[in-house]
Design a protein around this motif. Structure first.
Motif, PDB file in Angstrom:
ATOM      1  N   VAL A 121       0.819  -1.216   0.000  1.00 28.74           N
ATOM      2  CA  VAL A 121       0.000   0.000   0.000  1.00 28.74           C
ATOM      3  C   VAL A 121       0.852   1.266   0.000  1.00 28.74           C
ATOM      4  N   ASP A 122       1.986   1.246   0.659  1.00 27.84           N
ATOM      5  CA  ASP A 122       2.851   2.423   0.687  1.00 27.84           C
ATOM      6  C   ASP A 122       3.340   2.799  -0.710  1.00 27.84           C
ATOM      7  N   ASP A 123       3.399   1.815  -1.599  1.00 27.41           N
ATOM      8  CA  ASP A 123       3.901   2.046  -2.953  1.00 27.41           C
ATOM      9  C   ASP A 123       2.794   2.226  -3.985  1.00 27.41           C
ATOM     10  N   GLY A 124       1.566   1.841  -3.664  1.00 30.18           N
ATOM     11  CA  GLY A 124       0.523   1.878  -4.672  1.00 30.18           C
ATOM     12  C   GLY A 124      -0.744   2.616  -4.318  1.00 30.18           C
ATOM     13  N   LEU A 125      -0.924   2.981  -3.068  1.00 33.07           N
ATOM     14  CA  LEU A 125      -2.186   3.592  -2.644  1.00 33.07           C
ATOM     15  C   LEU A 125      -2.439   4.941  -3.305  1.00 33.07           C
ATOM     16  N   ALA A 126      -1.418   5.710  -3.536  1.00 34.79           N
ATOM     17  CA  ALA A 126      -1.600   7.037  -4.138  1.00 34.79           C
ATOM     18  C   ALA A 126      -2.203   6.952  -5.541  1.00 34.79           C
ATOM     19  N   GLU A 127      -2.023   5.820  -6.204  1.00 32.40           N
ATOM     20  CA  GLU A 127      -2.552   5.647  -7.557  1.00 32.40           C
ATOM     21  C   GLU A 127      -3.992   5.150  -7.577  1.00 32.40           C
ATOM     22  N   VAL A 128      -4.529   4.739  -6.433  1.00 34.70           N
ATOM     23  CA  VAL A 128      -5.886   4.203  -6.376  1.00 34.70           C
ATOM     24  C   VAL A 128      -6.892   5.347  -6.462  1.00 34.70           C
ATOM     25  N   ASP A 129      -7.841   5.186  -7.356  1.00 36.61           N
ATOM     26  CA  ASP A 129      -8.898   6.190  -7.509  1.00 36.61           C
ATOM     27  C   ASP A 129      -9.765   6.213  -6.255  1.00 36.61           C
ATOM     28  N   PRO A 130     -10.097   7.387  -5.721  1.00 37.39           N
ATOM     29  CA  PRO A 130     -10.931   7.467  -4.505  1.00 37.39           C
ATOM     30  C   PRO A 130     -12.301   6.819  -4.666  1.00 37.39           C
ATOM     31  N   ALA A 131     -12.759   6.653  -5.895  1.00 43.40           N
ATOM     32  CA  ALA A 131     -14.069   6.028  -6.140  1.00 43.40           C
ATOM     33  C   ALA A 131     -13.959   4.531  -6.400  1.00 43.40           C
ATOM     34  N   ALA A 132     -12.777   3.955  -6.198  1.00 41.33           N
ATOM     35  CA  ALA A 132     -12.586   2.520  -6.433  1.00 41.33           C
ATOM     36  C   ALA A 132     -13.418   1.691  -5.459  1.00 41.33           C
TER      37      ALA A 132
END
Length: 95
Positions: free
Chosen positions: A80-91
């Protein structure tokens, strides 16, 4: 499928599967969803452990369900530390 979940998925830009290591459960769900051809972006994340590859049993289970070898070989767990910023808030997130 539950109509509420179906509605959320229809409106979602992506689906995110989350587990502790992203090498068994979430990785399986990620690769199998892509194999099934769901029309959303799919990703998966680990919450606790940083791993470098799939668990061998996960790869075997995916192959047994018809997933091609290339996506299995190419998969790399993401923390998550490496990929969470790329997750769309509406996912839609499954954990």
């Amino acid at each position: 499928m539950d109509p509420r979940l179906e509605g959320l998925l229809r409106a979602a830009p992506e689906v995110v599967f989350v587990c502790s290591g992203n090498m068994v459960r979430s990785a399986f769900a990620h690769l199998y969803a892509e194999h099934l051809g769901i029309p959303l972006r799919v990703r998966s994340l680990a919450t606790r452990y940083r791993n470098t590859g799939l668990f061998p049993e996960t790869a075997r289970a995916l192959r047994a369900r018809g997933v091609a070898p290339e996506p299995i070989r190419a998969f790399r767990p993401t923390h998550v530390d490496d990929g969470l910023a790329e997750v769309d808030p509406a996912a839609v997130v499954f954990g």
